[in-house]
Design an enzyme around this catalytic site. Structure first.
Site, PDB file in Angstrom:
ATOM      1  N   HIS A   1     -20.736  -0.845 -14.119  1.00 18.09           N
ATOM      2  CA  HIS A   1     -19.507  -0.211 -13.633  1.00 18.09           C
ATOM      3  C   HIS A   1     -19.817   0.907 -12.636  1.00 18.09           C
ATOM      4  O   HIS A   1     -19.147   1.952 -12.603  1.00 18.09           O
ATOM      5  CB  HIS A   1     -18.684   0.335 -14.800  1.00 18.09           C
ATOM      6  CG  HIS A   1     -17.207   0.134 -14.663  1.00 18.09           C
ATOM      7  ND1 HIS A   1     -16.550  -0.919 -15.241  1.00 18.09           N
ATOM      8  CD2 HIS A   1     -16.255   0.849 -13.998  1.00 18.09           C
ATOM      9  CE1 HIS A   1     -15.261  -0.839 -14.956  1.00 18.09           C
ATOM     10  NE2 HIS A   1     -15.058   0.221 -14.198  1.00 18.09           N
TER      11      HIS A   1
ATOM     12  N   ASP B   1     -17.020  -3.967 -19.743  1.00 15.96           N
ATOM     13  CA  ASP B   1     -17.846  -2.779 -19.977  1.00 15.96           C
ATOM     14  C   ASP B   1     -17.024  -1.495 -20.027  1.00 15.96           C
ATOM     15  O   ASP B   1     -17.575  -0.398 -19.970  1.00 15.96           O
ATOM     16  CB  ASP B   1     -18.943  -2.662 -18.912  1.00 15.96           C
ATOM     17  CG  ASP B   1     -18.385  -2.596 -17.499  1.00 15.96           C
ATOM     18  OD1 ASP B   1     -17.151  -2.671 -17.346  1.00 15.96           O
ATOM     19  OD2 ASP B   1     -19.188  -2.502 -16.552  1.00 15.96           O
TER      20      ASP B   1
ATOM     21  N   TYR C   1      -8.494  -6.899 -16.776  1.00 20.60           N
ATOM     22  CA  TYR C   1      -8.626  -6.172 -18.036  1.00 20.60           C
ATOM     23  C   TYR C   1      -7.620  -6.763 -19.004  1.00 20.60           C
ATOM     24  O   TYR C   1      -6.488  -7.053 -18.628  1.00 20.60           O
ATOM     25  CB  TYR C   1      -8.341  -4.685 -17.854  1.00 20.60           C
ATOM     26  CG  TYR C   1      -9.384  -3.916 -17.096  1.00 20.60           C
ATOM     27  CD1 TYR C   1     -10.461  -3.333 -17.770  1.00 20.60           C
ATOM     28  CD2 TYR C   1      -9.310  -3.762 -15.718  1.00 20.60           C
ATOM     29  CE1 TYR C   1     -11.428  -2.615 -17.074  1.00 20.60           C
ATOM     30  CE2 TYR C   1     -10.271  -3.054 -15.011  1.00 20.60           C
ATOM     31  CZ  TYR C   1     -11.327  -2.486 -15.700  1.00 20.60           C
ATOM     32  OH  TYR C   1     -12.270  -1.783 -15.016  1.00 20.60           O
TER      33      TYR C   1
END
Length: 606
Positions: free
Chosen positions: A461, A372, A344
């Site tokens: 996800h 996402d 991330y």
């Protein structure tokens, strides 16, 4: 972020009313699953610690009742306080500071807040206002030895000097003055927690001692068993999905809308399901998807997944929110074992850069850039069960205020302004392959190729972000229809009956298209979400996926039986994938083609 010196010692004591060489030859790696206990809380028990290692953020739950209530007599006390004074020598024989038990206890009514962990004393006074859960949590447990709840949930290097935040001061080694003071330092443990701890220990030992092949026949069996071994909040986090959890269910049910078209009377005595994933050998077209906080289910956490993956010869993806440090995971890997890191991007680019430098240094083999989740989805099961969960706080993640669940907390510092232009920035920081994780439309798959990504993971996800979005397999079908040039050439042909095969039925597979413009570089397509059977994996491979990822299933497997559980889960997938291939008439992954699959609804257009 020089030296990658993160905060990894948040004392989150909350209470409430919560080289591309093959590594397959090492499949005989010994099972080192730990029987160390996890603890279940009752509805009044505490939740949550936020601990961060740069972008990898470790979130743990204090599943023990720490705020001893004066009007209640405890059933027993913790015995972690050292029985004898500790040595005054350390660090290579150099003199070290000592703190007496009386000094610690005297701080209980002072303006300072001290705690003891593993025989070491820490002053957390300046950390009170930084603490994600607020100062009252530490205040309620001041002048206590909190090793009991700290050790099972934190990386082994959590308290190393380089990982302590400036606001946490290490004072020295604890020296016990007398037995009565030792008793005063102990945490009080309720009988209900003690009984629950014993129940979980016994149940896990049963699974670890038994032949799992007699009691766990499929991955759903692992899911059922794992629920008994998880705390309430931990299970809610594992099982939760966005809103009405429609997408979570459709991730699997969409596979049921596809039917196989087996070819019979093909010699299938020998079958080989091995393949390459980003150039690395894998015994199966399947990898462990990065999934957060494995220690919620088992005290050894992600290390179970690493050892199990090495033993069976598949690849593991490491979550940015893993509950073991990257150093611990890398230390547990087998020689030449590939590890992919899920990344991330933090809004502070110097922090993100430091994380990538660390990934490079530790020898990870690919980066899975997750796109996402610019913000956490609304996971109501998680929110309802969170107790008083707090957001992480570290030199990487700034406090973002109150949160409404684990998901919102762990995504609190992910950059919501991340855009395609940042892919160029990331490519400048590393030579590793970059896979974009979280692609849900054909347009974005094409965009990922256009911007130089090495591949995509078609994923929503696990249904945990936007409900009623496309499933991974449906996005693959969309690519097949509108951008087949992204697929392997042999998979750019239509699903179902083939005119070429009808005219030449001796052939198992049709020819590769000759009129398709080749890609100027290799581009991999992976699918995750909803893979519970070997048949699901084979359908995705037939339709053009290079491999599939499984997340929750492996979390459940390691929860039940540690490394042994992970190894058994991989055996289940291996058996089901090989059986499916045999019954389709295929003996190797290259034989799996779109002609072997069609829609269950004959009226549906490809």
């Amino acid at each position: 972020m020089s030296g990658f010196s993160p905060l990894r010692a948040v004392l989150n004591l909350r209470t409430g009313t919560g080289s591309k060489a093959s590594f397959i030859s090492r499949r005989k790696l010994s099972n080192q699953a730990s029987s160390t206990s996890t603890r279940r809380i009752d509805q009044r028990l505490a939740v949550g610690a936020g601990v961060a290692l740069a972008v990898p953020t470790y979130l743990y739950y204090t599943r023990a009742k720490l705020d001893y209530q004066p009007n209640t007599t405890p059933d027993r006390v913790d015995d972690h306080v050292p029985a004898q004074p500790l040595s005054a020598k350390g660090n290579g024989g150099k003199e070290v500071s000592r703190v007496t038990s009386r000094q610690v206890l005297d701080k209980k009514d002072s303006d300072e807040y001290w705690v003891v962990i593993n025989g070491e004393v820490y002053n957390v006074t300046d950390f009170l206002e930084e603490h994600p859960g607020g100062p009252e949590i530490i205040q309620n447990n001041r002048s206590k030895d909190v090793s009991y709840i700290f050790n099972p949930r934190h990386p082994s290097d959590q308290l190393n000097k380089e990982n302590l935040p400036p606001s946490v001061k290490h004072l020295g080694q604890l020296e016990i003055s007398d037995e009565s003071e030792k008793e005063e330092l102990k945490l009080k443990i309720s009988k209900s927690e003690s009984d629950e701890k014993e129940r979980i220990e016994n149940l896990r030992k049963e699974y670890q001692d038994k032949d799992l092949s007699n009691i766990i026949l499929n991955m759903r069996d692992f899911e059922k068993a794992a629920e008994e071994l998880c705390p309430k909040v931990g299970w809610a986090y594992y099982a939760s999905a966005a809103d009405d959890e429609i997408t979570k269910e459709e991730n699997n049910t969409d596979y049921k809308k596809l039917r196989f078209r087996p070819r019979v009377l093909r010699s299938v005595r020998e079958v080989d399901a091995s393949t390459k994933i980003l150039g690395y050998d894998s015994t199966l077209p399947l990898y462990i998807s990065p999934a957060a906080m494995a220690k919620l289910g088992h005290p050894d956490g992600e290390v179970n997944l690493t050892k199990g993956a090495a033993s069976a010869g598949i690849i593991q993806g490491i979550s940015s929110f893993a509950s073991c440090s990257p150093e611990e995971i890398v230390a547990a890997r087998a020689p030449n074992q590939p590890l992919f890191f899920q990344l991330y991007i933090n809004s502070k680019r110097h922090i993100a850069k430091g994380v990538v430098e660390k990934i490079n240094k530790l020898g990870f083999n690919a980066i899975l850039l997750t796109v996402d989740a610019p913000v956490g989805g609304k996971r109501e099961r998680d929110i309802r069960a969170k107790g008083e969960f707090e957001a992480p706080k570290s030199d990487t993640y700034d406090k973002q205020g109150d949160t409404k669940g684990v998901a919102e907390a762990i995504f609190s510092a992910v950059d919501p302004d991340l855009s395609w232009k940042d892919l160029k920035w990331l490519k400048e920081q590393t030579d590793l392959p970059i896979i974009i994780k979280g692609i849900q439309t054909v347009e974005d798959a094409v965009q990922a190729y256009k911007y130089g990504a090495d591949g995509v993971i078609l994923s929503n996800h696990g249904g945990r972000q936007l409900d009623t979005t496309q499933t991974g397999i449906s996005t693959l079908l969309e690519i097949r229809k509108h951008a087949p040039f992204l697929l392997r050439p042999e998979c750019r042909v239509p699903m179902g009956p083939s005119k070429e095969l009808i005219e030449n039925p001796d052939l198992l597979t049709p020819s590769k298209p000759l009129n398709e413009k080749p890609l100027d570089r290799k581009f991999s397509i992976f699918v995750d979400g909803g893979i519970w059977r070997g048949t699901d994996a084979v359908k995705a491979i037939c339709l053009g996926a290079d491999a599939v990822g499984v997340g929750r299933g492996f979390l459940f497997a390691q929860t039940v039986a540690g490394v042994k559980g992970v190894e058994h889960a991989i055996k289940i997938f291996e058996s089901e994938i090989q059986l499916t291939m045999r019954l389709l008439g295929a003996t190797k992954i290259e034989d799996l083609r779109p002609s072997m699959v069609d829609f269950a609804d004959p009226q549906r257009e490809q």
